[in-house]
Scaffold this motif. Structure first.
Motif, PDB file in Angstrom:
ATOM      1  N   LYS A   1     -14.230   8.925 -15.566  1.00 49.21           N
ATOM      2  CA  LYS A   1     -14.017   8.964 -17.010  1.00 49.21           C
ATOM      3  C   LYS A   1     -14.871  10.030 -17.690  1.00 49.21           C
ATOM      4  O   LYS A   1     -14.435  10.640 -18.671  1.00 49.21           O
ATOM      5  CB  LYS A   1     -14.266   7.593 -17.623  1.00 49.21           C
ATOM      6  CG  LYS A   1     -15.653   7.050 -17.431  1.00 49.21           C
ATOM      7  CD  LYS A   1     -15.784   5.643 -17.968  1.00 49.21           C
ATOM      8  CE  LYS A   1     -17.133   5.060 -17.585  1.00 49.21           C
ATOM      9  NZ  LYS A   1     -17.242   3.678 -17.948  1.00 49.21           N
TER      10      LYS A   1
ATOM     11  N   ASN B   1      -5.702   5.057 -19.553  1.00 46.42           N
ATOM     12  CA  ASN B   1      -5.607   5.577 -18.196  1.00 46.42           C
ATOM     13  C   ASN B   1      -4.154   5.831 -17.811  1.00 46.42           C
ATOM     14  O   ASN B   1      -3.274   5.004 -18.070  1.00 46.42           O
ATOM     15  CB  ASN B   1      -6.257   4.593 -17.222  1.00 46.42           C
ATOM     16  CG  ASN B   1      -6.296   5.139 -15.829  1.00 46.42           C
ATOM     17  OD1 ASN B   1      -5.353   4.974 -15.082  1.00 46.42           O
ATOM     18  ND2 ASN B   1      -7.390   5.814 -15.492  1.00 46.42           N
TER      19      ASN B   1
ATOM     20  N   LEU C   1     -12.667   3.776 -15.403  1.00 49.88           N
ATOM     21  CA  LEU C   1     -12.053   3.141 -16.565  1.00 49.88           C
ATOM     22  C   LEU C   1     -13.106   2.639 -17.538  1.00 49.88           C
ATOM     23  O   LEU C   1     -14.178   2.195 -17.140  1.00 49.88           O
ATOM     24  CB  LEU C   1     -11.199   1.941 -16.114  1.00 49.88           C
ATOM     25  CG  LEU C   1     -10.128   2.192 -15.056  1.00 49.88           C
ATOM     26  CD1 LEU C   1      -9.511   0.880 -14.622  1.00 49.88           C
ATOM     27  CD2 LEU C   1      -9.075   3.128 -15.592  1.00 49.88           C
TER      28      LEU C   1
END
Length: 171
Positions: free
Chosen positions: A4, A47, A79
């Protein structure tokens, strides 16, 4: 699948490249790069594999959804918290067809991590109520059904909730 933070670094680099293009008097390129920054920022919060899994679930393609979710190897690193909740929510939905024990764990984890939409939270609680009812835990099932009813503002789960309440009367 990117971590991320890599998505945020990519967005930062695109902004820097866009500003550089502005200083070089390439206004069109700069605007394009600044607009292109929206893609990694969007994918940071939503996502890509979870979005594709939702699309497969709309078509009732559980195998395809499971295939997309299997690409997420390290959920904690890739995530944000809400996306981890939705990953567990989707896995719970798919496992509820075959393995109720595993589905219960995923739904509890999804509620713990948090879901953005009340409707998704209501569906998770409704499924947990069904699991509790199948295990003869009437009080827990009643509490979960009441919570699901409060969260179901559009009334989309009204029929399922009343059906489960009727089944609980037989227990």
């Amino acid at each position: 699948m990117f971590h991320k933070n890599i998505k945020l670094i990519l967005a930062g680099l695109l902004v820097v490249a866009g500003v550089w293009q502005f200083t070089e008097s390439n206004i069109g390129n700069g605007i394009f790069l600044i607009l292109l920054t929206a893609i990694p920022i969007f994918l940071y919060f939503k996502n890509e594999f979870i979005l594709l899994a939702f699309l497969k679930l709309r078509k009732q393609d559980f195998e395809g959804a499971n295939k997309w979710l299997s690409y997420i190897k390290n959920p904690e690193g890739a995530l944000v918290r809400k996306q981890q909740g939705y990953l567990n929510y989707l896995q719970g939905i798919m496992l509820s067809q075959t393995n109720i024990n595993q589905a219960e764990k995923h739904f509890k984890k999804a509620i713990e991590l948090g879901l953005s939409m009340d409707m998704d939270l209501a569906v998770a609680k409704l499924n947990l109520a069904g699991v509790a009812m199948s295990r003869r835990r009437k009080l827990e099932a009643t509490n979960l059904l009441n919570e699901a009813k409060k969260l179901d503002k559009q009334g989309m789960l009204k029929e399922q909730i009343t059906m489960m309440k009727e089944q609980m009367k037989k227990i």
